[in-house]
Design a protein around this motif. Structure first.
Motif, PDB file in Angstrom:
ATOM      1  N   THR A   8       0.813  -1.221   0.000  1.00 13.83           N
ATOM      2  CA  THR A   8       0.000   0.000   0.000  1.00 13.83           C
ATOM      3  C   THR A   8       0.843   1.265   0.000  1.00 13.83           C
ATOM      4  O   THR A   8       0.308   2.373  -0.018  1.00 13.83           O
ATOM      5  N   ALA A   9       2.171   1.126   0.021  1.00 16.87           N
ATOM      6  CA  ALA A   9       3.054   2.296   0.083  1.00 16.87           C
ATOM      7  C   ALA A   9       2.846   3.201  -1.130  1.00 16.87           C
ATOM      8  O   ALA A   9       2.759   2.736  -2.268  1.00 16.87           O
ATOM      9  N   ARG A  10       2.759   4.492  -0.870  1.00 13.84           N
ATOM     10  CA  ARG A  10       2.587   5.493  -1.921  1.00 13.84           C
ATOM     11  C   ARG A  10       3.510   6.673  -1.647  1.00 13.84           C
ATOM     12  O   ARG A  10       3.728   7.031  -0.498  1.00 13.84           O
ATOM     13  N   PHE A  67       9.737  10.433   1.143  1.00  6.92           N
ATOM     14  CA  PHE A  67       8.811   9.829   2.094  1.00  6.92           C
ATOM     15  C   PHE A  67       7.698   9.082   1.355  1.00  6.92           C
ATOM     16  O   PHE A  67       7.150   9.578   0.369  1.00  6.92           O
ATOM     17  N   PHE A  68       7.372   7.881   1.870  1.00  7.23           N
ATOM     18  CA  PHE A  68       6.287   7.067   1.331  1.00  7.23           C
ATOM     19  C   PHE A  68       5.344   6.718   2.479  1.00  7.23           C
ATOM     20  O   PHE A  68       5.792   6.278   3.543  1.00  7.23           O
ATOM     21  N   THR A  69       4.068   6.941   2.264  1.00  8.05           N
ATOM     22  CA  THR A  69       3.092   6.640   3.306  1.00  8.05           C
ATOM     23  C   THR A  69       2.523   5.246   3.100  1.00  8.05           C
ATOM     24  O   THR A  69       2.373   4.786   1.957  1.00  8.05           O
ATOM     25  N   LEU A  70       2.233   4.556   4.200  1.00  9.61           N
ATOM     26  CA  LEU A  70       1.630   3.226   4.131  1.00  9.61           C
ATOM     27  C   LEU A  70       0.131   3.351   4.328  1.00  9.61           C
ATOM     28  O   LEU A  70      -0.337   3.855   5.352  1.00  9.61           O
ATOM     29  N   GLY A  71      -0.622   2.895   3.330  1.00  7.94           N
ATOM     30  CA  GLY A  71      -2.074   2.984   3.434  1.00  7.94           C
ATOM     31  C   GLY A  71      -2.549   4.421   3.323  1.00  7.94           C
ATOM     32  O   GLY A  71      -1.809   5.329   2.944  1.00  7.94           O
ATOM     33  N   ARG A  76       2.090   5.977   9.262  1.00  8.93           N
ATOM     34  CA  ARG A  76       3.282   5.132   9.150  1.00  8.93           C
ATOM     35  C   ARG A  76       3.946   5.393   7.806  1.00  8.93           C
ATOM     36  O   ARG A  76       3.280   5.428   6.783  1.00  8.93           O
ATOM     37  N   ARG A  77       5.272   5.533   7.829  1.00 12.93           N
ATOM     38  CA  ARG A  77       5.990   5.921   6.611  1.00 12.93           C
ATOM     39  C   ARG A  77       7.280   5.122   6.438  1.00 12.93           C
ATOM     40  O   ARG A  77       7.906   4.721   7.426  1.00 12.93           O
ATOM     41  N   LEU A  78       7.668   4.944   5.188  1.00 14.37           N
ATOM     42  CA  LEU A  78       9.010   4.494   4.827  1.00 14.37           C
ATOM     43  C   LEU A  78       9.748   5.711   4.275  1.00 14.37           C
ATOM     44  O   LEU A  78       9.150   6.546   3.580  1.00 14.37           O
ATOM     45  N   VAL A  79      11.041   5.813   4.570  1.00 20.99           N
ATOM     46  CA  VAL A  79      11.814   6.984   4.172  1.00 20.99           C
ATOM     47  C   VAL A  79      13.070   6.526   3.437  1.00 20.99           C
ATOM     48  O   VAL A  79      13.828   5.697   3.945  1.00 20.99           O
TER      49      VAL A  79
END
Length: 204
Positions: A8-10, A67-71, A76-79
């Motif tokens: 779901t990461a965007r 930055f990538f947001t989950l859902g 919650r984020r991946l960086v």
């Protein structure tokens, strides 16, 4: 334990400095590593997306914190942190990257853990060790992905893993290590469990 769906990461936003990052709330995990270590490919493999993180034919081109947001606005984020050490750029630019990396690792309260990406054939470079030192100063847990494991035979890859673990014994309370291959889809589930440890049950 709750399992998150990393598919779901965007993409959320890019920032050149800590001051321009999104609000320091929620929980995020950052990915760091040399520009040619396969960091973007690892993020794409973990999220099962082909081009979420941009892979470049010119390593080191990315000088932004991505930055990538989950859902949908889960907090919650991946960086994806700027790659370091390989790019043919002026020394002043390299120093600026390092300053931004240090500021982010030291000043970002929502950061729950750091994924440090290293080529299994060239692990623990000088700057990798600098990053581990910064993380140690902050009591920040680190999970190391020894990428491109498919480039070595199985025995050699396992030997490299053991050597890295041995060299990091002083940090074993904070640092975990695994083999990873984006090409062969090796280690994706193991890495996902570590991300879940940091993100899934975080108070948002």
């Amino acid at each position: 334990m709750t399992r998150l769906n990393y598919q779901t990461a965007r993409f959320l936003t890019s920032a050149p400095t800590l001051a321009q990052c999104p609000p320091d709330t929620g929980a995020e995990v950052a990915f760091a590593g040399r520009s040619n270590a396969g960091k973007s490919s690892a993020i794409n493999a973990l999220t099962r997306q082909k081009s979420l993180a941009r892979t470049s034919r010119t390593p080191g081109r990315t000088q932004l914190i991505n930055f990538f947001t989950l859902g949908d606005d889960s907090g919650r984020r991946l960086v994806d942190l700027p790659g370091y050490g390989y790019a043919k750029v002026p020394e002043a630019v390299k120093r600026e990257w390092q300053q931004h990396l240090a500021e982010y690792l030291r000043g970002r309260h929502s950061l729950r853990g750091l994924v440090l990406v290293m080529d299994v054939r060239r692990p623990l470079t000088e700057f990798d060790q600098t990053l581990l030192g910064w993380a140690d100063d902050q009591d920040m847990p680190v999970h190391i992905l020894l990428t491109k494991a498919d480039k070595l035979k199985s025995g050699a890859a396992k030997s490299a893993l053991q050597q890295v673990r041995s060299r990091l014994r002083e940090w074993e309370d904070l640092v975990t290590v695994q083999l990873f291959s984006s090409l062969k889809r090796q280690g994706i589930d193991e890495a996902g469990v570590r991300l879940d440890d940091w993100l899934a049950d975080a108070e948002i």
